[in-house]
Design a protein around this motif. Structure first.
Motif, mmCIF file in Angstrom:
data_model
loop_
_atom_site.group_PDB
_atom_site.id
_atom_site.type_symbol
_atom_site.label_atom_id
_atom_site.label_comp_id
_atom_site.label_asym_id
_atom_site.label_seq_id
_atom_site.Cartn_x
_atom_site.Cartn_y
_atom_site.Cartn_z
ATOM 1 N N GLN A 195 0.832 -1.212 0.000
ATOM 2 C CA GLN A 195 0.000 0.000 0.000
ATOM 3 C C GLN A 195 0.866 1.263 0.000
ATOM 4 O OE1 GLN A 195 -2.706 -0.131 3.333
ATOM 5 N NE2 GLN A 195 -3.259 -2.230 2.888
ATOM 6 N N ALA A 196 1.938 1.235 0.802
ATOM 7 C CA ALA A 196 2.805 2.417 0.889
ATOM 8 C C ALA A 196 3.469 2.699 -0.464
ATOM 9 C CB ALA A 196 3.868 2.208 1.968
ATOM 10 N N GLN A 199 1.049 4.280 -2.855
ATOM 11 C CA GLN A 199 0.878 5.725 -2.602
ATOM 12 C C GLN A 199 2.083 6.512 -3.118
ATOM 13 O OE1 GLN A 199 0.302 6.376 1.618
ATOM 14 N NE2 GLN A 199 -1.593 5.199 1.646
ATOM 15 N N THR A 200 3.279 6.040 -2.746
ATOM 16 C CA THR A 200 4.495 6.795 -3.075
ATOM 17 C C THR A 200 4.709 6.911 -4.586
ATOM 18 O OG1 THR A 200 5.475 5.979 -1.055
ATOM 19 C CG2 THR A 200 7.001 6.897 -2.670
ATOM 20 N N ALA A 202 2.448 6.559 -7.050
ATOM 21 C CA ALA A 202 1.144 6.596 -7.718
ATOM 22 C C ALA A 202 1.209 7.152 -9.141
ATOM 23 C CB ALA A 202 0.168 7.417 -6.880
ATOM 24 N N GLY A 271 -1.905 -1.311 -5.071
ATOM 25 C CA GLY A 271 -1.866 -1.536 -3.626
ATOM 26 C C GLY A 271 -2.923 -2.526 -3.153
ATOM 27 N N ARG A 288 -4.484 -1.215 7.632
ATOM 28 C CA ARG A 288 -4.917 0.023 6.978
ATOM 29 C C ARG A 288 -4.711 1.237 7.889
ATOM 30 N NH1 ARG A 288 -10.552 -1.055 6.485
ATOM 31 N NH2 ARG A 288 -10.317 -3.045 7.535
ATOM 32 N N SER A 290 -3.056 4.334 9.508
ATOM 33 C CA SER A 290 -2.039 5.268 9.000
ATOM 34 C C SER A 290 -0.831 5.289 9.940
ATOM 35 C CB SER A 290 -2.611 6.677 8.804
ATOM 36 O OG SER A 290 -3.343 7.039 9.933
#
Ligand SMILES: NC(=O)c1ccc[n+]([C@@H]2O[C@H](COP(=O)([O-])OP(=O)(O)OC[C@H]3O[C@@H](n4cnc5c(N)ncnc54)[C@H](OP(=O)(O)O)[C@@H]3O)[C@@H](O)[C@H]2O)c1
Length: 310
Positions: A195-196, A199-200, A202, A271, A288, A290
């Motif tokens: 997931q990280a 995001q990074t 994207a 992700g 999930r 944060s």
């Protein structure tokens, strides 16, 4: 031709994935592994199976200095080639007591999470446009997963990456339970990292996913367990795989994983977390959080700093 790098291809799920991709006859497989002799034999078999090219460079994920060495060597050997898919699949599970790597880090956290994180960070510059990166995670991270609970897992217990690296666990926890907790938590780390990265990165067109292959009796994962458990794992449970919930066979899970790593459905967000039938799954709530994502990525970066290749 697609170039795919897969860890943990000597046995179990990773071996089935490598064999199935070789059968497709259109891939260059890079299969880092810790035993060079096994690598040569496997490379021969996979070439005969149809792979266009196979490389089996040495890599021991239980040593971050070795990951660093691997990345430097990779740099000179494959400076001009690009990778279309990376499958971070190797994994270990302690059974009797937690152990520590040569770097002084708890082994499941170090091998299943940290070494793979360092590896993929070092490989990012080699990713082809549209490349896919997958982590083999596990439903054991989820305290609600039935088969995991019946096997003694109680879900991931994320107490902070520093504590995980030191193998610290709740007071009063038995050694065997600490091993199960460490494994389940390392697999949560895989889902969180996917997931990280999504995001990074994207905006890049690279896509990331995590995969729960289900309980797959018959693989080498139970190698540290006692004789009776190993016998059940190798001989009894595989016969029951079709009727037990949440249970699969390595070849079936590999068929789904091979598809994801070569052809991740365009409609799914980067992700995402998939199950062994290819279905989208929702990870447990802690995966999930944060705080967990932030702590894991920040602390992992600190832990890896001394080992980064120059
Ligand atoms: N089996 C299950 O029920 C199950 C369920 C959920 C998730 N998973 C996950 O599925 C993945 C594959 O596991 P599996 O069940 O197929 O087990 P496996 O047969 O034991 O395969 C594990 C692989 O990881 C490699 N590996 C372990 N330590 C390594 C190290 N220090 N350096 C390099 N490679 C190393 C092993 O290589 P060697 O041959 O050199 O040891 C082997 O190729 C793991 O991530 C596991 O957590 C398994």
């Amino acid at each position: 031709m697609a170039t795919l790098l897969i860890t943990g291809a000597t046995s179990g799920l990773g071996l089935h994935v490598a064999q199935q991709l070789a059968d497709q006859g259109r891939h260059h497989l890079i299969l880092p592994m810790r035993d060079a002799r096994r690598g040569l034999a496997l490379a021969d078999a996979l070439r005969q199976g149809g792979a266009l090219a196979v490389h089996t460079p040495e890599l021991d994920l239980a040593s971050l200095h070795d990951v660093s060495r691997f990345l430097r060597t990779f740099e000179s050997a494959h400076a001009l080639s690009s990778i279309d898919g990376v499958l971070l699949n190797a994994g270990v599970q302690s059974a009797q007591a937690l152990s520590f790597t040569v770097d002084g880090l708890e082994t499941t956290f170090a091998v299943n999470h940290l070494a793979h994180l360092m590896l993929i960070q070092g490989l990012m510059k080699h990713l082809a446009p549209g490349a896919i990166v997958g982590w083999t995670a596990s439903g054991t991270h989820d305290p609600c997963e039935l088969m995991a609970r019946l096997s003694g897992f109680r879900g991931a217990r994320y107490t902070g990456a520093q504590a995980l690296a030191k193998g610290e666990h709740d007071a009063g926890t038995s050694d065997a339970q600490a091993c199960r907790d460490a494994y389940a938590t390392s697999k949560l780390c895989n889902i969180v990292t996917a997931q990280a990265f999504a995001q990074t990165w994207a905006e890049t067109g690279w896509r990331f996913f995590a995969f729960d292959p289900g309980m797959m009796p018959g693989t080498g994962l139970a190698r540290e367990h006692g004789a009776l458990t190993q016998w059940m794992w190798q001989h009894v449970l595989p016969r029951l795989a079709r009727i037990l919930p949440g249970t699969s066979l390595p070849a079936s899970s590999a068929a789904v994983l091979s598809r994801l790593i070569t052809d991740l459905p365009a409609a799914t967000p980067s992700g995402a977390y998939f199950g062994f039938k290819g279905q989208r799954l929702t990870p447990a709530r802690s995966a999930r959080s944060s705080w967990v994502i932030e702590d894991l990525m920040r602390t992992s970066a600190t832990l890896l700093t001394p080992f980064h290749p120059n």
